[in-house]
Motif scaffolding. Structure first.
Motif, PDB file in Angstrom:
ATOM      1  N   PHE A 135     -37.078  23.148  71.426  1.00 15.12           N
ATOM      2  CA  PHE A 135     -36.801  22.601  72.904  1.00 15.12           C
ATOM      3  C   PHE A 135     -36.673  20.961  72.809  1.00 15.12           C
ATOM      4  O   PHE A 135     -35.572  20.258  73.106  1.00 15.12           O
ATOM      5  CB  PHE A 135     -37.827  22.773  74.133  1.00 15.12           C
ATOM      6  CG  PHE A 135     -37.463  21.837  75.178  1.00 15.12           C
ATOM      7  CD1 PHE A 135     -36.487  22.135  75.969  1.00 15.12           C
ATOM      8  CD2 PHE A 135     -38.437  20.852  75.655  1.00 15.12           C
ATOM      9  CE1 PHE A 135     -36.391  21.297  77.393  1.00 15.12           C
ATOM     10  CE2 PHE A 135     -38.401  20.313  76.694  1.00 15.12           C
ATOM     11  CZ  PHE A 135     -37.269  20.738  77.597  1.00 15.12           C
ATOM     12  N   ARG A 136     -37.621  20.124  72.217  1.00 17.10           N
ATOM     13  CA  ARG A 136     -37.584  18.823  72.109  1.00 17.10           C
ATOM     14  C   ARG A 136     -36.431  18.376  70.941  1.00 17.10           C
ATOM     15  O   ARG A 136     -35.834  17.579  71.366  1.00 17.10           O
ATOM     16  CB  ARG A 136     -38.799  18.279  71.502  1.00 17.10           C
ATOM     17  CG  ARG A 136     -39.936  18.049  72.390  1.00 17.10           C
ATOM     18  CD  ARG A 136     -39.570  17.025  73.565  1.00 17.10           C
ATOM     19  NE  ARG A 136     -40.579  16.273  74.238  1.00 17.10           N
ATOM     20  CZ  ARG A 136     -40.262  15.344  75.033  1.00 17.10           C
ATOM     21  NH1 ARG A 136     -39.099  15.222  75.640  1.00 17.10           N
ATOM     22  NH2 ARG A 136     -41.173  14.653  75.635  1.00 17.10           N
ATOM     23  N   ARG A 137     -36.327  18.978  70.212  1.00 12.96           N
ATOM     24  CA  ARG A 137     -34.901  18.818  69.155  1.00 12.96           C
ATOM     25  C   ARG A 137     -33.838  18.950  69.868  1.00 12.96           C
ATOM     26  O   ARG A 137     -32.818  18.105  69.861  1.00 12.96           O
ATOM     27  CB  ARG A 137     -34.921  19.475  67.930  1.00 12.96           C
ATOM     28  CG  ARG A 137     -36.173  19.334  66.782  1.00 12.96           C
ATOM     29  CD  ARG A 137     -35.804  20.091  65.851  1.00 12.96           C
ATOM     30  NE  ARG A 137     -37.023  19.972  64.630  1.00 12.96           N
ATOM     31  CZ  ARG A 137     -36.778  19.210  63.698  1.00 12.96           C
ATOM     32  NH1 ARG A 137     -35.510  18.691  63.538  1.00 12.96           N
ATOM     33  NH2 ARG A 137     -37.783  19.135  62.619  1.00 12.96           N
ATOM     34  N   ASP A 138     -33.676  20.178  70.424  1.00 15.04           N
ATOM     35  CA  ASP A 138     -32.353  20.306  71.242  1.00 15.04           C
ATOM     36  C   ASP A 138     -31.937  19.413  72.496  1.00 15.04           C
ATOM     37  O   ASP A 138     -30.778  19.133  72.252  1.00 15.04           O
ATOM     38  CB  ASP A 138     -32.452  22.141  71.773  1.00 15.04           C
ATOM     39  CG  ASP A 138     -31.036  22.343  72.035  1.00 15.04           C
ATOM     40  OD1 ASP A 138     -30.042  22.039  71.303  1.00 15.04           O
ATOM     41  OD2 ASP A 138     -31.052  22.908  73.178  1.00 15.04           O
ATOM     42  N   VAL A 139     -32.789  19.251  73.110  1.00 17.65           N
ATOM     43  CA  VAL A 139     -32.291  18.657  74.351  1.00 17.65           C
ATOM     44  C   VAL A 139     -32.675  16.919  74.109  1.00 17.65           C
ATOM     45  O   VAL A 139     -32.102  16.157  74.673  1.00 17.65           O
ATOM     46  CB  VAL A 139     -33.331  19.187  75.727  1.00 17.65           C
ATOM     47  CG1 VAL A 139     -33.127  18.178  77.078  1.00 17.65           C
ATOM     48  CG2 VAL A 139     -33.157  20.459  75.612  1.00 17.65           C
ATOM     49  N   PHE A 140     -33.598  16.608  73.426  1.00 15.49           N
ATOM     50  CA  PHE A 140     -34.269  14.985  73.302  1.00 15.49           C
ATOM     51  C   PHE A 140     -33.805  14.655  71.928  1.00 15.49           C
ATOM     52  O   PHE A 140     -34.149  13.299  72.022  1.00 15.49           O
ATOM     53  CB  PHE A 140     -35.524  15.051  73.914  1.00 15.49           C
ATOM     54  CG  PHE A 140     -35.661  15.385  75.179  1.00 15.49           C
ATOM     55  CD1 PHE A 140     -35.521  14.623  76.213  1.00 15.49           C
ATOM     56  CD2 PHE A 140     -36.107  16.711  75.536  1.00 15.49           C
ATOM     57  CE1 PHE A 140     -35.873  14.912  77.633  1.00 15.49           C
ATOM     58  CE2 PHE A 140     -36.393  17.091  76.926  1.00 15.49           C
ATOM     59  CZ  PHE A 140     -35.994  16.200  77.867  1.00 15.49           C
ATOM     60  N   ASP A 141     -33.473  15.342  71.236  1.00 19.96           N
ATOM     61  CA  ASP A 141     -33.346  14.612  69.562  1.00 19.96           C
ATOM     62  C   ASP A 141     -34.659  13.936  68.977  1.00 19.96           C
ATOM     63  O   ASP A 141     -34.433  12.986  68.072  1.00 19.96           O
ATOM     64  CB  ASP A 141     -32.174  13.931  69.553  1.00 19.96           C
ATOM     65  CG  ASP A 141     -30.932  14.192  70.056  1.00 19.96           C
ATOM     66  OD1 ASP A 141     -30.581  15.269  69.547  1.00 19.96           O
ATOM     67  OD2 ASP A 141     -29.879  13.879  70.676  1.00 19.96           O
ATOM     68  N   VAL A 142     -35.649  14.580  69.189  1.00 23.23           N
ATOM     69  CA  VAL A 142     -37.225  14.150  68.574  1.00 23.23           C
ATOM     70  C   VAL A 142     -37.657  15.180  68.121  1.00 23.23           C
ATOM     71  O   VAL A 142     -37.489  16.399  68.702  1.00 23.23           O
ATOM     72  CB  VAL A 142     -37.910  13.285  69.686  1.00 23.23           C
ATOM     73  CG1 VAL A 142     -37.166  11.965  70.019  1.00 23.23           C
ATOM     74  CG2 VAL A 142     -38.266  14.058  70.638  1.00 23.23           C
ATOM     75  N   VAL A 143     -38.599  15.087  67.078  1.00 26.03           N
ATOM     76  CA  VAL A 143     -39.227  16.219  66.637  1.00 26.03           C
ATOM     77  C   VAL A 143     -40.781  16.014  67.499  1.00 26.03           C
ATOM     78  O   VAL A 143     -41.025  14.820  67.706  1.00 26.03           O
ATOM     79  CB  VAL A 143     -39.707  15.961  65.178  1.00 26.03           C
ATOM     80  CG1 VAL A 143     -40.636  17.128  64.732  1.00 26.03           C
ATOM     81  CG2 VAL A 143     -38.255  16.115  64.423  1.00 26.03           C
ATOM     82  N   ALA A 144     -41.090  17.231  68.019  1.00 28.10           N
ATOM     83  CA  ALA A 144     -42.447  17.004  68.816  1.00 28.10           C
ATOM     84  C   ALA A 144     -43.373  18.295  68.522  1.00 28.10           C
ATOM     85  O   ALA A 144     -42.544  19.237  68.412  1.00 28.10           O
ATOM     86  CB  ALA A 144     -42.053  16.793  70.366  1.00 28.10           C
TER      87      ALA A 144
END
Length: 354
Positions: A135-144
């Motif tokens: 989700f974080r990669r897809d929507v926000f472009d960060v690894v979390a």
């Protein structure tokens, strides 16, 4: 092999030691960690715990310096700070990005009834952590990934006694995220304000009540000194997570082994924070019980109304948001399986405990 100064249980320690066999790096990496926290356990304990684990597991190849909120960008815009590369890593609350995508509330914890222990089980055994990172990669472009646990919060520090849904009508309530929306639907007049503003707002009567954190987190705020009532239980936030984010370019510059060690550092930090915060909550709550405040328990009919309204809110968001629907389905399947717990687990206070 690398010696861990913090012991996070035999199984986790064995996994850490077995996985920490990195070959020497060509050069050390010095990373900056952005946070929203001005101080307290989330900054001084939990964020630093993750930084320490990364240092230990990578044998010093990745050194992280922790910065307080506002130092490296807006305190509530940490995701943007990491995405832009101003900081390589963060310690953050995903719910601060609720306005961009309400799925954040499901991952941060909301009025769903998942306790900290259940949340950890869903994350690490029920597929939650994979959904989180995707989700974080897809929507926000960060690894979390998760790196701290959130304990059950105090429902309200309040200058008005709240027991029933009727008492909640028109209550001037400081809150944030999904609960601000759900509480409004239940009749409260919600106000979103920074944590640093709550004490004065309660003291001056600008608001009637506020929610912030667990007993340990609320203790140093002094809310109990300016609000007579302590309302329980924290059904609005019965458990949840904080996260560590990594800038995508910084992440891509790591080896696959280093990436796994950062995830492991997050998992060990979650375990440590659960032990530390849960134990500290016991003492902090006992001080409230023995202090001058009045402890008030919510009526079960009000709790039922909160869960009913929460389910309506969830269903509405799932209809229009594919990510929300995916995470919600996973959590609901997990909760359905958890109903078996009561058939074989003893409740706290059993076995003759006083």
């Amino acid at each position: 092999m690398y010696k861990l100064n913090r012991v996070a249980g035999g199984v986790a320690l064995a996994a850490a030691l077995a996985g920490a066999s990195l070959s020497a790096s060509a050069e050390e990496m010095n990373w900056k960690m952005a946070t929203p926290w001005g101080g307290g356990p989330w900054l001084e304990r939990d964020a630093q715990t993750f930084a320490d684990y990364v240092d230990q597991l990578t044998a010093g190849d990745i050194a992280i310096e922790v910065f307080p909120g506002g130092t490296l960008g807006g305190a509530l815009r940490v995701t943007n700070t990491v995405k832009a590369g101003v900081a390589e890593v963060s310690h953050n609350y995903v719910n601060y990005d609720y306005g961009t995508d309400p799925t954040a509330a499901l991952l941060a914890g909301h009025s769903s009834g998942l306790t900290p222990e259940e949340f950890m089980m869903w994350m690490y055994e029920g597929g939650g952590v994979e959904l989180y990172e995707e989700f974080r990669r897809d929507v926000f472009d960060v690894v979390a990934f998760p790196c701290s646990i959130l304990g059950t919060e105090i429902f309200l520090h309040s200058n008005k006694k709240v027991e029933t849904l009727e008492d909640f009508q028109g209550l001037r309530l400081r809150t944030s995220g999904a609960w601000a929306e759900i509480a409004s639907r239940l009749g409260a007049s919600t106000v979103v304000m920074a944590g640093s503003e709550i004490y004065n707002a309660l003291d001056r009567g600008v608001i009637d009540a506020a929610e912030w954190g667990s007993p340990e987190m609320n203790k140093p705020t002094g809310f109990q000194d300016v609000a007579q009532y302590v309302i329980l239980p924290g059904v609005h936030q019965s458990g949840g997570f904080l996260e560590c984010q990594v800038n995508q370019d910084a992440w891509d510059g790591l080896s696959a082994e280093q990436q796994e060690l950062l995830r492991l550092a997050g998992k060990l930090s979650v375990f440590d924070s659960w032990l530390a915060s849960s134990y500290a909550d016991l003492e902090a709550y006992q001080e409230l019980v023995e202090g001058p405040n009045e402890i008030v328990q919510l009526d079960q009919s009000f709790i039922d109304a909160i869960y009913e309204e929460t389910r309506k809110w969830e269903d509405e968001n799932a209809e229009s948001n594919e990510w929300f629907a995916r995470v919600l389905e996973s959590q609901r399947e997990f909760k359905a399986g958890m109903t078996n717990w009561q058939q074989y687990r003893l409740p706290i206070g059993a076995m003759g405990r006083d």
